[in-house]
Design a protein around this motif. Structure first.
Motif, PDB file in Angstrom:
ATOM      1  N   LEU A  25      46.164  38.429-102.026  1.00 33.85           N
ATOM      2  CA  LEU A  25      46.472  38.028-100.648  1.00 33.85           C
ATOM      3  C   LEU A  25      45.775  36.716-100.285  1.00 33.85           C
ATOM      4  CD1 LEU A  25      46.342  41.532 -98.931  1.00 33.85           C
ATOM      5  CD2 LEU A  25      48.373  40.115 -99.306  1.00 33.85           C
ATOM      6  N   ILE A  26      44.556  36.551-100.737  1.00 28.81           N
ATOM      7  CA  ILE A  26      43.844  35.288-100.497  1.00 28.81           C
ATOM      8  C   ILE A  26      44.575  34.135-101.180  1.00 28.81           C
ATOM      9  CG2 ILE A  26      41.718  34.013-101.029  1.00 28.81           C
ATOM     10  CD1 ILE A  26      40.217  36.720-100.550  1.00 28.81           C
ATOM     11  N   SER A  27      45.031  34.362-102.395  1.00 26.98           N
ATOM     12  CA  SER A  27      45.739  33.286-103.118  1.00 26.98           C
ATOM     13  C   SER A  27      47.060  32.940-102.427  1.00 26.98           C
ATOM     14  CB  SER A  27      45.962  33.655-104.587  1.00 26.98           C
ATOM     15  OG  SER A  27      46.917  34.677-104.716  1.00 26.98           O
ATOM     16  N   ILE A  28      47.714  33.936-101.854  1.00 30.33           N
ATOM     17  CA  ILE A  28      48.962  33.674-101.112  1.00 30.33           C
ATOM     18  C   ILE A  28      48.664  32.845 -99.869  1.00 30.33           C
ATOM     19  CG2 ILE A  28      50.799  34.759 -99.741  1.00 30.33           C
ATOM     20  CD1 ILE A  28      50.800  37.021-101.877  1.00 30.33           C
ATOM     21  N   CYS A  29      47.547  33.137 -99.202  1.00 27.90           N
ATOM     22  CA  CYS A  29      47.167  32.349 -98.020  1.00 27.90           C
ATOM     23  C   CYS A  29      46.887  30.894 -98.396  1.00 27.90           C
ATOM     24  CB  CYS A  29      45.946  32.962 -97.340  1.00 27.90           C
ATOM     25  SG  CYS A  29      46.306  34.490 -96.456  1.00 27.90           S
ATOM     26  N   ILE A  30      46.184  30.692 -99.483  1.00 29.60           N
ATOM     27  CA  ILE A  30      45.894  29.323 -99.949  1.00 29.60           C
ATOM     28  C   ILE A  30      47.191  28.608-100.292  1.00 29.60           C
ATOM     29  CG2 ILE A  30      44.821  27.975-101.800  1.00 29.60           C
ATOM     30  CD1 ILE A  30      42.610  30.212-101.831  1.00 29.60           C
ATOM     31  N   LEU A  31      48.068  29.288-100.989  1.00 30.94           N
ATOM     32  CA  LEU A  31      49.371  28.721-101.348  1.00 30.94           C
ATOM     33  C   LEU A  31      50.178  28.389-100.087  1.00 30.94           C
ATOM     34  CD1 LEU A  31      51.187  28.136-103.833  1.00 30.94           C
ATOM     35  CD2 LEU A  31      52.069  30.451-103.595  1.00 30.94           C
ATOM     36  N   THR A  32      50.109  29.255 -99.091  1.00 32.46           N
ATOM     37  CA  THR A  32      50.856  29.047 -97.843  1.00 32.46           C
ATOM     38  C   THR A  32      50.331  27.837 -97.080  1.00 32.46           C
ATOM     39  OG1 THR A  32      51.292  31.417 -97.717  1.00 32.46           O
ATOM     40  CG2 THR A  32      51.627  30.154 -95.700  1.00 32.46           C
ATOM     41  N   ARG A  33      49.031  27.608 -97.125  1.00 32.47           N
ATOM     42  CA  ARG A  33      48.474  26.420 -96.455  1.00 32.47           C
ATOM     43  C   ARG A  33      49.079  25.136 -97.003  1.00 32.47           C
ATOM     44  NH1 ARG A  33      42.495  28.188 -97.360  1.00 32.47           N
ATOM     45  NH2 ARG A  33      42.571  30.159 -96.253  1.00 32.47           N
ATOM     46  N   GLU A  34      49.367  25.131 -98.284  1.00 34.29           N
ATOM     47  CA  GLU A  34      49.903  23.925 -98.933  1.00 34.29           C
ATOM     48  C   GLU A  34      51.430  23.844 -98.883  1.00 34.29           C
ATOM     49  OE1 GLU A  34      47.935  21.444-100.025  1.00 34.29           O
ATOM     50  OE2 GLU A  34      46.294  22.672 -99.222  1.00 34.29           O
ATOM     51  N   HIS A  35      52.091  24.982 -98.856  1.00 36.69           N
ATOM     52  CA  HIS A  35      53.560  25.030 -98.926  1.00 36.69           C
ATOM     53  C   HIS A  35      54.109  25.966 -97.850  1.00 36.69           C
ATOM     54  CE1 HIS A  35      53.227  22.980-102.799  1.00 36.69           C
ATOM     55  NE2 HIS A  35      52.289  23.863-103.115  1.00 36.69           N
ATOM     56  N   PHE A  36      53.706  25.730 -96.623  1.00 37.26           N
ATOM     57  CA  PHE A  36      53.992  26.642 -95.521  1.00 37.26           C
ATOM     58  C   PHE A  36      55.484  26.971 -95.379  1.00 37.26           C
ATOM     59  CE2 PHE A  36      54.875  27.719 -91.118  1.00 37.26           C
ATOM     60  CZ  PHE A  36      53.966  28.739 -90.913  1.00 37.26           C
ATOM     61  N   ASP A  37      56.316  25.958 -95.221  1.00 38.92           N
ATOM     62  CA  ASP A  37      57.743  26.205 -94.973  1.00 38.92           C
ATOM     63  C   ASP A  37      58.407  26.946 -96.127  1.00 38.92           C
ATOM     64  OD1 ASP A  37      57.754  25.035 -92.438  1.00 38.92           O
ATOM     65  OD2 ASP A  37      58.090  23.034 -93.259  1.00 38.92           O
ATOM     66  N   ASP A  38      58.058  26.588 -97.345  1.00 37.42           N
ATOM     67  CA  ASP A  38      58.642  27.254 -98.513  1.00 37.42           C
ATOM     68  C   ASP A  38      58.256  28.731 -98.577  1.00 37.42           C
ATOM     69  OD1 ASP A  38      59.819  24.865 -99.342  1.00 37.42           O
ATOM     70  OD2 ASP A  38      58.092  24.312-100.583  1.00 37.42           O
ATOM     71  N   ILE A  39      56.994  29.021 -98.302  1.00 35.68           N
ATOM     72  CA  ILE A  39      56.521  30.411 -98.366  1.00 35.68           C
ATOM     73  C   ILE A  39      57.167  31.248 -97.263  1.00 35.68           C
ATOM     74  CG2 ILE A  39      54.502  31.933 -98.221  1.00 35.68           C
ATOM     75  CD1 ILE A  39      54.647  30.196-100.801  1.00 35.68           C
ATOM     76  N   LEU A  40      57.216  30.704 -96.047  1.00 36.63           N
ATOM     77  CA  LEU A  40      57.835  31.458 -94.950  1.00 36.63           C
ATOM     78  C   LEU A  40      59.327  31.658 -95.199  1.00 36.63           C
ATOM     79  CD1 LEU A  40      56.442  32.584 -92.298  1.00 36.63           C
ATOM     80  CD2 LEU A  40      55.044  31.026 -93.612  1.00 36.63           C
ATOM     81  N   GLU A  41      59.965  30.684 -95.805  1.00 34.80           N
ATOM     82  CA  GLU A  41      61.379  30.839 -96.142  1.00 34.80           C
ATOM     83  C   GLU A  41      61.575  31.982 -97.141  1.00 34.80           C
ATOM     84  OE1 GLU A  41      64.719  28.315 -98.542  1.00 34.80           O
ATOM     85  OE2 GLU A  41      63.448  27.179 -97.159  1.00 34.80           O
ATOM     86  N   ILE A  42      60.696  32.061 -98.126  1.00 31.40           N
ATOM     87  CA  ILE A  42      60.766  33.159 -99.109  1.00 31.40           C
ATOM     88  C   ILE A  42      60.527  34.503 -98.415  1.00 31.40           C
ATOM     89  CG2 ILE A  42      59.596  34.193-101.102  1.00 31.40           C
ATOM     90  CD1 ILE A  42      59.153  31.258-102.094  1.00 31.40           C
ATOM     91  N   LEU A  43      59.554  34.561 -97.533  1.00 31.66           N
ATOM     92  CA  LEU A  43      59.285  35.808 -96.810  1.00 31.66           C
ATOM     93  C   LEU A  43      60.484  36.223 -95.958  1.00 31.66           C
ATOM     94  CD1 LEU A  43      55.582  35.241 -95.722  1.00 31.66           C
ATOM     95  CD2 LEU A  43      56.426  36.890 -97.400  1.00 31.66           C
ATOM     96  N   HIS A  44      61.185  35.261 -95.416  1.00 30.32           N
ATOM     97  CA  HIS A  44      62.352  35.567 -94.577  1.00 30.32           C
ATOM     98  C   HIS A  44      63.590  35.906 -95.399  1.00 30.32           C
ATOM     99  CE1 HIS A  44      61.294  34.931 -90.297  1.00 30.32           C
ATOM    100  NE2 HIS A  44      60.199  34.515 -90.875  1.00 30.32           N
ATOM    101  N   ARG A  45      63.527  35.761 -96.703  1.00 32.11           N
ATOM    102  CA  ARG A  45      64.643  36.160 -97.563  1.00 32.11           C
ATOM    103  C   ARG A  45      64.477  37.576 -98.108  1.00 32.11           C
ATOM    104  NH1 ARG A  45      64.744  30.727-100.632  1.00 32.11           N
ATOM    105  NH2 ARG A  45      63.380  31.887-101.997  1.00 32.11           N
ATOM    106  N   GLN A  46      63.374  38.236 -97.785  1.00 34.41           N
ATOM    107  CA  GLN A  46      63.140  39.589 -98.281  1.00 34.41           C
ATOM    108  C   GLN A  46      64.146  40.548 -97.658  1.00 34.41           C
ATOM    109  OE1 GLN A  46      60.812  39.965-100.827  1.00 34.41           O
ATOM    110  NE2 GLN A  46      60.878  37.748-100.534  1.00 34.41           N
ATOM    111  N   SER A  47      64.403  41.633 -98.377  1.00 39.76           N
ATOM    112  CA  SER A  47      65.391  42.593 -97.882  1.00 39.76           C
ATOM    113  C   SER A  47      64.783  43.467 -96.782  1.00 39.76           C
ATOM    114  CB  SER A  47      65.914  43.459 -99.031  1.00 39.76           C
ATOM    115  OG  SER A  47      64.850  44.174 -99.616  1.00 39.76           O
ATOM    116  N   LEU A  48      65.666  43.971 -95.934  1.00 41.29           N
ATOM    117  CA  LEU A  48      65.259  44.858 -94.848  1.00 41.29           C
ATOM    118  C   LEU A  48      65.481  46.295 -95.256  1.00 41.29           C
ATOM    119  CD1 LEU A  48      66.762  42.980 -91.778  1.00 41.29           C
ATOM    120  CD2 LEU A  48      64.361  43.158 -92.391  1.00 41.29           C
TER     121      LEU A  48
END
Length: 165
Positions: A25-48
């Motif tokens: 989870l810490i590594s995902i946060c670090i990755l998100t700081r650098e690639h915010f839009d890409d990470i949030l886009e991936i999170l928004h593509r997850q299935s419901l």
């Protein structure tokens, strides 16, 4: 991130690997700081409905002081600007709503949510969200045929009775 989400799911219910889960989870946060839009886009593509791993990622992002405001602003923007699907769910809005709901439960975000900066934004967003949810139209099925009205059946019975007389 997709690989990290798969790895997270392996560690979620394993008490022996809680430390590995935390590091993921810490590594995902670090990755998100650098690639915010890409990470949030991936999170928004997850299935419901969102799985426990995705919800944990949203919690981690909300708990990160460098990402809190940015994630909240992103999710509010998604809810307030996404076109609504009249006949079904609007996946992007559902994910943003779940992300915010998850963030609201965290101690780290409680003060931020109550702040003057966000209080009225949340209020107006919730009113808008309720309004769009209430105005949804039911899906029309091609097999749905209108039921005959009771008067039509009575008229046929009356005509049949007259012929028999």
């Amino acid at each position: 991130l997709d690989i990290n989400l798969i790895e997270l799911k392996k560690f979620i219910n394993d008490d022996k690997k809680k430390n590995v889960l935390k590091q993921q989870l810490i590594s995902i946060c670090i990755l998100t700081r650098e690639h915010f839009d890409d990470i949030l886009e991936i999170l928004h593509r997850q299935s419901l409905p969102l799985d426990q791993g995705t919800i944990l990622v949203f919690k981690a992002l909300a708990a990160d002081p460098k990402l809190q405001k940015k994630v909240i602003d992103y999710e509010l923007t998604v809810i307030n600007t996404s076109p609504i699907n009249d006949t079904g769910i609007t996946k992007n809005v559902c994910i943003a709503t779940k992300a915010l709901q998850t963030m609201f439960t965290l101690q780290e975000t409680k003060e931020l949510i109550k702040s003057d900066e966000y209080y009225y934004q949340f209020l107006s967003t919730l009113i808008t969200r309720l309004g769009t949810a209430i105005c949804k139209k039911a899906k029309k099925s091609t097999s749905d045929k209108p039921a005959p009205t009771p008067t039509k059946g009575k008229k046929k019975d009356a005509k049949k009775k007259k012929k028999d007389d």
